[in-house]
Design a protein around this motif. Structure first.
Motif, mmCIF file in Angstrom:
data_model
loop_
_atom_site.group_PDB
_atom_site.id
_atom_site.type_symbol
_atom_site.label_atom_id
_atom_site.label_comp_id
_atom_site.label_asym_id
_atom_site.label_seq_id
_atom_site.Cartn_x
_atom_site.Cartn_y
_atom_site.Cartn_z
ATOM 1 N N ALA A 280 -4.197 -33.878 -8.015
ATOM 2 C CA ALA A 280 -5.290 -34.672 -7.977
ATOM 3 C C ALA A 280 -5.305 -35.968 -6.879
ATOM 4 N N PRO A 281 -6.628 -36.431 -6.619
ATOM 5 C CA PRO A 281 -6.747 -37.434 -5.777
ATOM 6 C C PRO A 281 -6.116 -38.787 -6.402
ATOM 7 N N SER A 282 -5.039 -39.229 -5.556
ATOM 8 C CA SER A 282 -4.264 -40.326 -6.051
ATOM 9 C C SER A 282 -4.711 -41.695 -6.056
ATOM 10 N N LYS A 283 -5.525 -41.897 -5.102
ATOM 11 C CA LYS A 283 -5.964 -43.395 -4.753
ATOM 12 C C LYS A 283 -7.623 -43.299 -4.687
ATOM 13 N N ILE A 284 -8.088 -43.534 -5.921
ATOM 14 C CA ILE A 284 -9.794 -43.571 -5.924
ATOM 15 C C ILE A 284 -10.067 -45.115 -6.199
ATOM 16 N N LEU A 285 -10.911 -45.482 -5.413
ATOM 17 C CA LEU A 285 -11.298 -46.872 -5.722
ATOM 18 C C LEU A 285 -12.919 -46.907 -6.089
ATOM 19 N N LEU A 286 -13.231 -47.562 -7.374
ATOM 20 C CA LEU A 286 -14.625 -47.726 -7.840
ATOM 21 C C LEU A 286 -15.195 -48.927 -7.433
ATOM 22 N N VAL A 287 -16.079 -48.896 -6.879
ATOM 23 C CA VAL A 287 -17.000 -50.190 -6.249
ATOM 24 C C VAL A 287 -18.172 -50.648 -6.973
ATOM 25 N N ASP A 288 -18.314 -51.251 -7.704
ATOM 26 C CA ASP A 288 -19.873 -51.403 -8.727
ATOM 27 C C ASP A 288 -19.757 -52.585 -9.180
ATOM 28 N N ASP A 289 -20.895 -53.358 -8.960
ATOM 29 C CA ASP A 289 -21.088 -54.884 -9.608
ATOM 30 C C ASP A 289 -21.370 -54.784 -11.154
ATOM 31 N N GLU A 290 -21.827 -53.697 -11.636
ATOM 32 C CA GLU A 290 -22.074 -53.298 -12.988
ATOM 33 C C GLU A 290 -20.831 -53.097 -13.760
ATOM 34 N N LYS A 291 -20.355 -53.888 -14.142
ATOM 35 C CA LYS A 291 -19.052 -53.886 -14.698
ATOM 36 C C LYS A 291 -18.812 -52.992 -16.010
ATOM 37 N N LYS A 292 -19.877 -53.153 -16.812
ATOM 38 C CA LYS A 292 -19.665 -52.242 -18.012
ATOM 39 C C LYS A 292 -19.682 -50.609 -17.648
ATOM 40 N N TYR A 293 -20.601 -50.400 -16.489
ATOM 41 C CA TYR A 293 -20.847 -48.966 -16.038
ATOM 42 C C TYR A 293 -19.546 -48.529 -15.532
ATOM 43 N N VAL A 294 -18.867 -49.211 -14.462
ATOM 44 C CA VAL A 294 -17.875 -48.643 -13.621
ATOM 45 C C VAL A 294 -16.633 -48.685 -14.338
ATOM 46 N N GLN A 295 -16.511 -49.601 -15.505
ATOM 47 C CA GLN A 295 -15.394 -49.311 -16.516
ATOM 48 C C GLN A 295 -15.351 -47.962 -17.324
ATOM 49 N N THR A 296 -16.553 -47.900 -17.724
ATOM 50 C CA THR A 296 -16.914 -46.712 -18.467
ATOM 51 C C THR A 296 -16.510 -45.393 -17.537
ATOM 52 N N LEU A 297 -17.060 -45.473 -16.223
ATOM 53 C CA LEU A 297 -16.912 -44.452 -15.344
ATOM 54 C C LEU A 297 -15.384 -44.211 -15.130
ATOM 55 N N SER A 298 -14.551 -45.294 -15.137
ATOM 56 C CA SER A 298 -13.385 -45.249 -14.684
ATOM 57 C C SER A 298 -12.520 -44.400 -15.907
ATOM 58 N N LYS A 299 -13.092 -44.702 -17.284
ATOM 59 C CA LYS A 299 -12.459 -44.174 -18.191
ATOM 60 C C LYS A 299 -12.827 -42.621 -18.334
ATOM 61 N N ARG A 300 -13.874 -42.311 -18.075
ATOM 62 C CA ARG A 300 -14.542 -40.951 -18.198
ATOM 63 C C ARG A 300 -13.701 -40.006 -17.074
ATOM 64 N N LEU A 301 -13.352 -40.639 -15.862
ATOM 65 C CA LEU A 301 -12.707 -39.831 -14.695
ATOM 66 C C LEU A 301 -11.180 -39.710 -15.266
ATOM 67 N N MET A 302 -10.655 -40.850 -15.813
ATOM 68 C CA MET A 302 -9.306 -40.723 -16.459
ATOM 69 C C MET A 302 -9.054 -39.557 -17.294
ATOM 70 N N MET A 303 -10.081 -39.381 -18.207
ATOM 71 C CA MET A 303 -10.015 -38.210 -19.076
ATOM 72 C C MET A 303 -10.008 -36.858 -18.269
ATOM 73 N N ARG A 304 -10.368 -36.912 -17.026
ATOM 74 C CA ARG A 304 -10.308 -35.785 -16.230
ATOM 75 C C ARG A 304 -9.113 -35.820 -15.252
ATOM 76 N N GLU A 305 -8.345 -36.493 -15.788
ATOM 77 C CA GLU A 305 -6.812 -36.709 -14.724
ATOM 78 C C GLU A 305 -7.124 -37.219 -13.396
ATOM 79 N N LEU A 306 -8.314 -38.123 -13.379
ATOM 80 C CA LEU A 306 -8.543 -38.935 -12.002
ATOM 81 C C LEU A 306 -8.594 -40.239 -12.230
#
Length: 410
Positions: A280-306
């Protein structure tokens, strides 16, 4: 004949002392760059990434890539191959990776009091006393962090770490070299018996670490006469399953006679053991000033091994791109300060190997055209299905891997 390791404080006359020892003994000199180069050759990890293990700063992506652990394992492998020989002077950080039970190694510390070091730094660097103090303090912090990681000792000059500690401000270069020359004449410092077996175990341990980390596992490894003990320091729900998997991998390493596992003190803490999937892609960086959105996105990607790291502004994204070079950057377009288009422009100019996926809720067709012309991999709406985003990330990773493979061929 023995091996000499030298660990020196900065501005303690290390270079002259090493040259004098080499002149008296005829020993070959090896430095951190030499050992890093060999580790890089063995691993194909770039030298500039391996050398970062000596720094106290750990990459924000290390929990995803285990790059630090891989680099350390290959440094140990490089050292183990060298220790099959003797008559060497190994100076710097890497030599401290040699286990204590390899007894034909004379461990030497070179240090001077701060007044002497500051005076030397002032003269060599042509700086003020205050600036020299800052430079030496920074060096000492790095030395302390390295020794604490390896030996759980905060004082890098503690006499418990060395066979000989020599004050370079109170002893001449010739006298220091003579002391070391006399020390290595002691019959205890010979590559025979138990020390020879310990070198073989050191090599086996390094190869086991590498075999495990290639499969995404990071556990402690100890070896005695070919018997491997694997130490699990993070809690795991299916411990027996993990133990069987680890044993199967370790038993395939040449020289391993048997494998046992045990849990370490960290096993009972709240952290959970996770095997890293290097496909899986090992070094993914999420860049977004909407903290709640980007933290949720990070968790959703983690559920897919990302797994991913998160920053909340363009300045931080550019800094991380320079220091840690993510594989894939998922970038919001509208942010205060440096906006997404400018981040994209600078990233593709300075780090073109990073694939950038623009993810925005406010982008126009003109924005899309601009981003694609600047080199974005994709331009997506924040309403995109998470599965579609995951596929896009994996496609970006495939493009990176193809480019790296083509580069190796050429």
């Amino acid at each position: 004949m023995p091996v000499i390791t030298l660990f020196s404080g900065s501005y303690c006359n290390e270079k002259q002392i090493i040259e004098e020892i080499a002149s008296r003994t005829g020993y070959r000199q090896l430095t951190d760059p030499d050992i890093v180069a060999e580790a890089s050759r063995l691993s194909s990890i770039p030298e500039n990434k391996i050398v970062r293990v000596f720094s106290e700063k750990v990459s924000v992506f290390n929990r995803l890539t285990h790059e630090r652990e891989r680099s350390l394992a290959y440094l140990r492998l490089a050292l183990s191959s060298l220790l099959a020989e003797d008559e060497m002077i190994i100076s710097g950080f890497a030599g401290q990776l040699i286990p204590k039970d390899i007894s034909h190694v004379l461990r030497v510390c070179l240090i001077a009091d701060m007044t002497s070091r500051v005076a030397t730094a002032e003269k060599e660097l042509n700086v003020s006393s205050s600036e020299a103090n800052k430079i030496i303090h920074k060096d000492d912090v790095q030395c302390a962090a390295w020794m604490h990681m390896l030996h759980d000792v905060y004082d890098p000059w503690s006499t418990s770490l060395y066979d000989v500690t020599l004050p370079t401000d109170k002893t001449s270069v010739e006298a220091i070299a003579m002391t070391i020359q006399e020390s290595i004449a002691n019959p205890v410092f010979k590559l025979v018996g138990r020390s020879q077996s310990a070198v073989a175990d050191f090599s086996i341990a390094a190869n086991v670490e590498i075999a495990l980390v290639k499969k995404g596992h990071t556990v402690g490894v100890e070896v005695t006469d070919g018997l491997v003990t694997l130490i699990i320091n993070k809690h795991v729900l299916r411990l027996n399953h993990l133990e069987d998997e680890l044993k199967e991998i370790a038993l395939q390493v040449p020289g391993v006679t048997a494998v046992e596992t045990k849990v370490g003190p960290g096993y009972y803490q709240t952290d959970v053991y996770r095997r890293q999937d290097f496909e899986a892609p090992s070094k993914i960086l999420l860049v977004d000033d909407e903290k709640k959105y980007v933290q949720t996105l990070s968790k959703r990607l983690m559920m897919r091994e990302l797994d991913s790291a998160v920053v909340y502004d363009g300045e931080s994204a550019l800094s991380l791109a320079e220091e840690d070079e993510p594989d894939v950057m998922i970038l919001d377009l509208r942010m205060p300060g440096i906006d997404g288009i400018e981040v994209l422009r600078q990233v593709k100019q300075n780090r073109p190997g990073i694939e950038v996926i623009v993810l925005t809720s406010q982008g126009s067709e003109d924005d899309k055209k601009t981003c694609m012309e600047l080199g974005a991999f994709a331009f997506l709406s924040k309403s995109v299905d998470i599965e579609e985003l995951s596929k896009t990330i994996k496609a970006a990773k495939e493009k990176i891997e193809q480019a790296r493979t083509a580069q190796k061929v050429n």
